[in-house]
Scaffold this active site. Structure first.
Site, short mmCIF file in Angstrom:
data_model
loop_
_atom_site.label_atom_id
_atom_site.label_comp_id
_atom_site.label_asym_id
_atom_site.label_seq_id
_atom_site.Cartn_x
_atom_site.Cartn_y
_atom_site.Cartn_z
N TYR A 150 93.10 132.26 78.77
CA TYR A 150 93.38 133.29 79.62
C TYR A 150 94.39 134.21 79.02
O TYR A 150 95.47 133.67 78.41
CB TYR A 150 94.07 132.58 80.96
CG TYR A 150 94.47 133.69 81.89
CD1 TYR A 150 93.88 134.46 82.61
CD2 TYR A 150 95.86 133.81 82.53
CE1 TYR A 150 94.26 135.62 83.38
CE2 TYR A 150 96.26 134.79 83.17
CZ TYR A 150 95.50 135.54 83.76
OH TYR A 150 96.00 136.64 84.68
N ASP A 243 97.77 134.07 71.27
CA ASP A 243 98.55 134.50 72.39
C ASP A 243 99.40 133.08 72.69
O ASP A 243 98.93 132.34 72.96
CB ASP A 243 97.75 134.55 73.44
CG ASP A 243 98.27 134.88 74.82
OD1 ASP A 243 99.44 135.01 74.84
OD2 ASP A 243 97.64 135.24 75.80
N LYS A 271 106.93 134.25 79.45
CA LYS A 271 107.39 133.19 80.07
C LYS A 271 108.76 132.62 79.53
O LYS A 271 109.59 133.35 79.86
CB LYS A 271 106.68 132.09 79.91
CG LYS A 271 104.99 132.35 80.85
CD LYS A 271 104.04 131.18 80.72
CE LYS A 271 102.60 131.62 81.25
NZ LYS A 271 102.53 131.73 82.68
C1 LIG Z 1 98.31 132.16 77.35
C2 LIG Z 1 98.78 133.47 78.39
N1 LIG Z 1 98.70 134.76 78.29
C3 LIG Z 1 98.92 135.85 78.89
C4 LIG Z 1 99.21 135.44 80.32
C5 LIG Z 1 99.54 136.51 81.35
O1 LIG Z 1 101.06 136.50 81.54
P1 LIG Z 1 101.51 137.19 82.94
O2 LIG Z 1 101.03 136.32 83.85
O3 LIG Z 1 102.94 137.12 82.70
O4 LIG Z 1 100.80 138.56 83.05
C6 LIG Z 1 99.33 134.03 80.63
C7 LIG Z 1 99.77 133.85 82.03
O5 LIG Z 1 99.90 132.40 82.50
C8 LIG Z 1 99.12 133.12 79.67
O6 LIG Z 1 99.19 131.85 80.08
#
Ligand SMILES: Cc1ncc(COP(=O)(O)O)c(C=O)c1O
Length: 436
Positions: A150, A243, A271
């Site tokens: 995700y 990511d 985060k």
């Molecule tokens: C690996 C990863 N990338 C991107 C995101 C998206 O981040 P946000 O919820 O701050 O938009 C998340 C959210 O959990 C994530 O775990």
């Protein structure tokens, strides 16, 4: 810790019903509604250390920690103090501050290959912008992602695998045009053959992957797989994006690089780098980052990007990590303690369990098979997870409200609280086994 919730969730039920009148689905992010595990989400009144306190007067040991950001637990006093002293000078300026450079320097130092960064407010923005950069730099429109990873909710990334051997994805949400999703190919995690098949089919300019996947449960990529992926990217002129929104400053002080030391072209963080406030970033090779406006032609912007209060919180979080070289070792010991205890408890009641730990992150699946990709994860017993979740919640242990999420250890936790939670797990499994 009490055996059952001290107070029934009457206020929470009321609050949830009231919220549904004015907030779509009653929540501002779907997983909070507890749809996958059943029951009513406790409405939270406050957090302190490893504990959450709901509006009904119950206390929980929190293994969610706001889905990762709170490495130092709720209301960490150092972060709180810096936030307060910063906000007293103003909440937002829409103009550059020295704080942003301070945080950027810390990020550049922390991660090999990050020469420049751009701060944004959410992980979604970070990955969306990294994808745009990858497309611009490579001059190619197609991108590759992995099933079960995700990356936030932008149109290009809300795409899941097509049926059968199709490699082009299809929208995983209503409202995502097929014209967008047709540029996103989807490969199987930990499977280089499926990556090669995608590269044969599409004109791929960017590949995005969670090097330690945390959004199908916790499923780390194998080292040979990541090495192979990087090679394929290099051979095909595709920009490799790690990511690390979740794994950054969570799996180790250097994210996945603490474990395998691979250097991607671009990386995203979120985060932990906001210390609990909305902050994320993308960064990487200077020549790619130079394509961003105002220097280059790739547009990206944000009214609250680099917000001083969020940046101040992030700076403290990274200072605290730097100051404590044994931090992740300590948290990993606790994560192992919980996972091993959980496994023994599950097995003693006849339930198969797979566990996984990476630094302060841990995950578990109710299955007897090693989980290497989303297909494996989906085959785990999610109904059992839901029942276990409810039992644990009743006993004051707050786990993620989905079998496909990762759990987190925070610094205020210690061996005795983990032991107590393992005890609650043992009771839960016993009750499930005996249908109590
Ligand atoms: C690996 C990863 N990338 C991107 C995101 C998206 O981040 P946000 O919820 O701050 O938009 C998340 C959210 O959990 C994530 O775990």
């Amino acid at each position: 810790m009490k055996k059952e919730l001290e107070h029934p969730l009457l206020h929470s039920i009321n609050d949830f019903n009231e919220a549904k009148q004015v907030i779509a689905g009653g929540v501002n992010s779907p997983v909070r509604a507890f749809k996958n595990v059943g029951g009513v989400p406790p409405f939270i009144f406050k957090g302190r250390g490893f504990s959450l306190f709901d509006v009904d007067g119950n206390t929980y040991v929190d293994f969610v920690q706001s889905w990762g950001p709170l490495l130092f637990g709720h209301a960490d006093s150092e972060i709180e103090e810096r936030v307060i002293s910063t906000l007293q000078r103003g909440l937002s300026f829409g103009a550059p501050t020295e704080l942003e450079t301070t945080l950027a320097k810390k990020l550049v130092i922390s991660y090999e290959g990050v020469e420049k960064v751009r701060l944004v407010s959410s992980g979604t923005e970070a990955t969306m912008s990294a994808i745009r950069l990858a497309r611009a730099f490579s001059g190619k429109d197609d991108i590759l992602k992995f099933e079960g990873c995700y990356h936030g909710h932008s149109d290009s990334l809300l795409v899941s695998a097509g049926s059968g051997c199709a490699t082009f994805g299809h929208p995983s949400s209503l409202g995502v045009p097929r014209d967008f999703s047709k540029h996103t190919l989807v490969a199987r995690y930990n499977d280089l053959d499926s990556v090669r098949a995608c590269f044969k089919e599409g004109n791929i300019g960017g590949v995005i992957i969670e090097p330690i996947a945390g959004n199908m449960g916790l499923v780390p990529a194998k080292l040979e797989f990541l090495q192979g992926l990087q090679k394929i990217c290099q051979q095909n002129g595709a920009v490799l994006i790690f990511d690390e929104v979740m794994s950054g400053f969570r799996a180790s002080a250097r994210g996945s690089q603490g474990l395998h030391y691979l250097v991607p072209d671009l990386v995203t963080f979120g985060k932990v780098i906001g210390g609990g406030l909305p902050l994320a970033c993308f960064g990487g090779r200077a020549e790619i980052m130079a394509m961003l406006a105002p220097v280059g032609g790739v547009y990206q912007a944000g009214t609250l990007s680099g917000n001083p209060v969020a940046v101040a919180a992030g700076i403290v979080a990274l200072e605290k990590i730097k100051r404590d070289p044994k931090l992740f070792e300590r948290l990993e010991v606790l994560a192992h303690q919980f996972c091993e205890g959980l496994k023994q408890a599950a097995n003693s009641c006849g339930f198969a369990l797979q566990t996984c730990v990476r630094g302060s992150m841990f995950g578990f699946f109710f299955t007897d098979k090693e989980v290497q990709n989303f297909e494996d994860a989906r085959q785990s017993d999610t109904a059992l997870y839901a029942t276990f979740h409810q039992k644990m919640l009743q006993k004051g242990v707050y786990l993620p409200a989905s079998a496909f999420e990762t759990s987190f250890i925070c610094t205020p936790m210690d061996a005795s609280i983990i032991e107590a939670c393992v005890g609650k797990a043992q009771e839960s499994f016993y009750e499930i086994q005996n249908q109590i």
